[in-house]
Design a protein around this motif. Structure first.
Motif, PDB file in Angstrom:
ATOM      1  N   GLN A  63       0.837  -1.204   0.000  1.00 27.82           N
ATOM      2  CA  GLN A  63       0.000   0.000   0.000  1.00 27.82           C
ATOM      3  C   GLN A  63       0.867   1.248   0.000  1.00 27.82           C
ATOM      4  O   GLN A  63       0.586   2.222  -0.692  1.00 27.82           O
ATOM      5  N   ARG A  64       1.945   1.207   0.779  1.00 28.59           N
ATOM      6  CA  ARG A  64       2.867   2.356   0.811  1.00 28.59           C
ATOM      7  C   ARG A  64       3.500   2.581  -0.562  1.00 28.59           C
ATOM      8  O   ARG A  64       3.614   3.714  -1.019  1.00 28.59           O
ATOM      9  N   SER A  65       3.925   1.490  -1.192  1.00 30.16           N
ATOM     10  CA  SER A  65       4.540   1.598  -2.523  1.00 30.16           C
ATOM     11  C   SER A  65       3.546   2.142  -3.533  1.00 30.16           C
ATOM     12  O   SER A  65       3.877   3.020  -4.333  1.00 30.16           O
ATOM     13  N   ALA A  66       2.325   1.622  -3.505  1.00 29.45           N
ATOM     14  CA  ALA A  66       1.294   2.070  -4.439  1.00 29.45           C
ATOM     15  C   ALA A  66       0.965   3.544  -4.209  1.00 29.45           C
ATOM     16  O   ALA A  66       0.796   4.317  -5.162  1.00 29.45           O
ATOM     17  N   GLN A  67       0.917   3.961  -2.955  1.00 28.68           N
ATOM     18  CA  GLN A  67       0.608   5.364  -2.641  1.00 28.68           C
ATOM     19  C   GLN A  67       1.721   6.277  -3.147  1.00 28.68           C
ATOM     20  O   GLN A  67       1.460   7.333  -3.715  1.00 28.68           O
ATOM     21  N   ALA A  68       2.969   5.862  -2.973  1.00 27.98           N
ATOM     22  CA  ALA A  68       4.105   6.671  -3.419  1.00 27.98           C
ATOM     23  C   ALA A  68       4.104   6.841  -4.939  1.00 27.98           C
ATOM     24  O   ALA A  68       4.572   7.849  -5.462  1.00 27.98           O
ATOM     25  N   GLN A  78      -7.583   7.628   1.983  1.00 29.22           N
ATOM     26  CA  GLN A  78      -8.303   8.267   3.085  1.00 29.22           C
ATOM     27  C   GLN A  78      -8.556   7.271   4.220  1.00 29.22           C
ATOM     28  O   GLN A  78      -8.356   7.604   5.390  1.00 29.22           O
ATOM     29  N   LYS A  79      -8.974   6.057   3.887  1.00 31.74           N
ATOM     30  CA  LYS A  79      -9.231   5.057   4.922  1.00 31.74           C
ATOM     31  C   LYS A  79      -7.959   4.729   5.700  1.00 31.74           C
ATOM     32  O   LYS A  79      -7.982   4.642   6.930  1.00 31.74           O
ATOM     33  N   LEU A  80      -6.854   4.553   4.985  1.00 34.39           N
ATOM     34  CA  LEU A  80      -5.592   4.225   5.650  1.00 34.39           C
ATOM     35  C   LEU A  80      -5.108   5.389   6.507  1.00 34.39           C
ATOM     36  O   LEU A  80      -4.589   5.187   7.606  1.00 34.39           O
ATOM     37  N   GLU A  81      -5.286   6.607   6.020  1.00 34.22           N
ATOM     38  CA  GLU A  81      -4.885   7.779   6.804  1.00 34.22           C
ATOM     39  C   GLU A  81      -5.768   7.953   8.035  1.00 34.22           C
ATOM     40  O   GLU A  81      -5.290   8.379   9.085  1.00 34.22           O
ATOM     41  N   MET A  82      -7.055   7.630   7.909  1.00 34.18           N
ATOM     42  CA  MET A  82      -7.960   7.718   9.061  1.00 34.18           C
ATOM     43  C   MET A  82      -7.515   6.780  10.180  1.00 34.18           C
ATOM     44  O   MET A  82      -7.696   7.084  11.356  1.00 34.18           O
ATOM     45  N   LEU A  83      -6.933   5.654   9.801  1.00 33.19           N
ATOM     46  CA  LEU A  83      -6.413   4.717  10.805  1.00 33.19           C
ATOM     47  C   LEU A  83      -5.131   5.239  11.454  1.00 33.19           C
ATOM     48  O   LEU A  83      -4.783   4.833  12.550  1.00 33.19           O
ATOM     49  N   GLY A  84      -4.430   6.119  10.736  1.00 29.35           N
ATOM     50  CA  GLY A  84      -3.170   6.638  11.255  1.00 29.35           C
ATOM     51  C   GLY A  84      -1.954   5.941  10.674  1.00 29.35           C
ATOM     52  O   GLY A  84      -0.873   5.992  11.248  1.00 29.35           O
ATOM     53  N   LEU A  85      -2.123   5.274   9.518  1.00 34.42           N
ATOM     54  CA  LEU A  85      -0.994   4.586   8.884  1.00 34.42           C
ATOM     55  C   LEU A  85       0.093   5.587   8.520  1.00 34.42           C
ATOM     56  O   LEU A  85      -0.191   6.638   7.934  1.00 34.42           O
ATOM     57  N   LYS A  86       1.330   5.276   8.874  1.00 31.56           N
ATOM     58  CA  LYS A  86       2.462   6.087   8.444  1.00 31.56           C
ATOM     59  C   LYS A  86       2.834   5.621   7.045  1.00 31.56           C
ATOM     60  O   LYS A  86       2.937   4.428   6.789  1.00 31.56           O
ATOM     61  N   MET A 101       8.427  11.990  -6.440  1.00 31.69           N
ATOM     62  CA  MET A 101       7.076  11.631  -6.020  1.00 31.69           C
ATOM     63  C   MET A 101       6.993  11.556  -4.497  1.00 31.69           C
ATOM     64  O   MET A 101       6.051  12.036  -3.900  1.00 31.69           O
ATOM     65  N   SER A 102       8.008  10.960  -3.867  1.00 25.60           N
ATOM     66  CA  SER A 102       7.989  10.825  -2.415  1.00 25.60           C
ATOM     67  C   SER A 102       8.127  12.182  -1.737  1.00 25.60           C
ATOM     68  O   SER A 102       7.499  12.427  -0.729  1.00 25.60           O
ATOM     69  N   VAL A 103       8.950  13.047  -2.313  1.00 26.92           N
ATOM     70  CA  VAL A 103       9.100  14.374  -1.737  1.00 26.92           C
ATOM     71  C   VAL A 103       7.771  15.111  -1.813  1.00 26.92           C
ATOM     72  O   VAL A 103       7.338  15.722  -0.852  1.00 26.92           O
ATOM     73  N   THR A 104       7.104  15.010  -2.940  1.00 24.01           N
ATOM     74  CA  THR A 104       5.802  15.660  -3.096  1.00 24.01           C
ATOM     75  C   THR A 104       4.818  15.088  -2.091  1.00 24.01           C
ATOM     76  O   THR A 104       4.115  15.827  -1.417  1.00 24.01           O
ATOM     77  N   SER A 105       4.781  13.753  -1.972  1.00 23.20           N
ATOM     78  CA  SER A 105       3.860  13.113  -1.031  1.00 23.20           C
ATOM     79  C   SER A 105       4.192  13.522   0.395  1.00 23.20           C
ATOM     80  O   SER A 105       3.311  13.821   1.186  1.00 23.20           O
ATOM     81  N   SER A 106       5.491  13.545   0.726  1.00 22.00           N
ATOM     82  CA  SER A 106       5.906  13.923   2.075  1.00 22.00           C
ATOM     83  C   SER A 106       5.543  15.372   2.360  1.00 22.00           C
ATOM     84  O   SER A 106       5.060  15.699   3.436  1.00 22.00           O
ATOM     85  N   SER A 107       5.775  16.241   1.374  1.00 17.77           N
ATOM     86  CA  SER A 107       5.464  17.648   1.552  1.00 17.77           C
ATOM     87  C   SER A 107       3.968  17.851   1.741  1.00 17.77           C
ATOM     88  O   SER A 107       3.541  18.622   2.585  1.00 17.77           O
ATOM     89  N   THR A 108       3.180  17.138   0.936  1.00 22.64           N
ATOM     90  CA  THR A 108       1.729  17.246   1.062  1.00 22.64           C
ATOM     91  C   THR A 108       1.292  16.768   2.432  1.00 22.64           C
ATOM     92  O   THR A 108       0.505  17.415   3.100  1.00 22.64           O
ATOM     93  N   PHE A 109       1.838  15.632   2.873  1.00 23.88           N
ATOM     94  CA  PHE A 109       1.483  15.081   4.177  1.00 23.88           C
ATOM     95  C   PHE A 109       1.900  16.054   5.285  1.00 23.88           C
ATOM     96  O   PHE A 109       1.137  16.326   6.191  1.00 23.88           O
ATOM     97  N   LEU A 110       3.117  16.599   5.188  1.00 25.01           N
ATOM     98  CA  LEU A 110       3.603  17.542   6.189  1.00 25.01           C
ATOM     99  C   LEU A 110       2.702  18.769   6.210  1.00 25.01           C
ATOM    100  O   LEU A 110       2.299  19.228   7.271  1.00 25.01           O
ATOM    101  N   HIS A 111       2.354  19.270   5.034  1.00 25.03           N
ATOM    102  CA  HIS A 111       1.475  20.436   4.945  1.00 25.03           C
ATOM    103  C   HIS A 111       0.129  20.141   5.605  1.00 25.03           C
ATOM    104  O   HIS A 111      -0.382  20.941   6.377  1.00 25.03           O
TER     105      HIS A 111
END
Length: 133
Positions: A63-68, A78-86, A101-111
């Protein structure tokens, strides 16, 4: 046509079954934690005690790989984030951030995390109730 239908149902059921397994894992970890908080991670080789056992650690990694790669559906993210998955395993974040892609995802998550803090919302790993499970 029938074999395609069975395969389609299997794929849909598979994600849901694994997600339900993750929900049970998260609930158990929160009960074990003195603070009632799950750390957002699943050991890489973790398997459930169900019959048949589910390779939950491997599934979370996929799931992490697919999300990245932007391959997870929005509702699944959304479901995984609601659970609190890192989205990154311990020690993996620094290595992953070298890819755009990971930097963008990390930045979005941090934001989103900073925005949530400013708005008084709980951090994903501090969520103690699971409304989605």
């Amino acid at each position: 046509p029938l074999s395609r239908l069975k395969w389609s149902v299997l794929l849909t059921t598979s994600w849901t079954t694994m997600y339900d397994g993750l929900c049970a894992f998260v609930e158990a970890r929160r009960k074990q934690s003195p603070s009632g908080v799950w750390d957002g991670d699943v050991p890489p080789n973790y398997k459930t005690n169900t019959n048949p056992p589910l390779s939950l650690g491997r599934w979370v990694h996929r799931q992490r790989s697919a999300q990245a790669k932007g391959q997870l559906k929005d509702d699944q993210v959304q479901k995984l984030e609601m659970l609190g998955l890192k989205w990154f395993e311990e020690g993996e974040e620094l290595a992953q951030e070298s890819t755009p892609m990971s930097v963008t995802s990390s930045s979005t998550f941090l934001h989103q995390s900073v925005g949530n803090q400013l708005n008084g919302a709980a951090e994903p790993d501090a969520v103690t109730s699971t409304s989605e499970c």
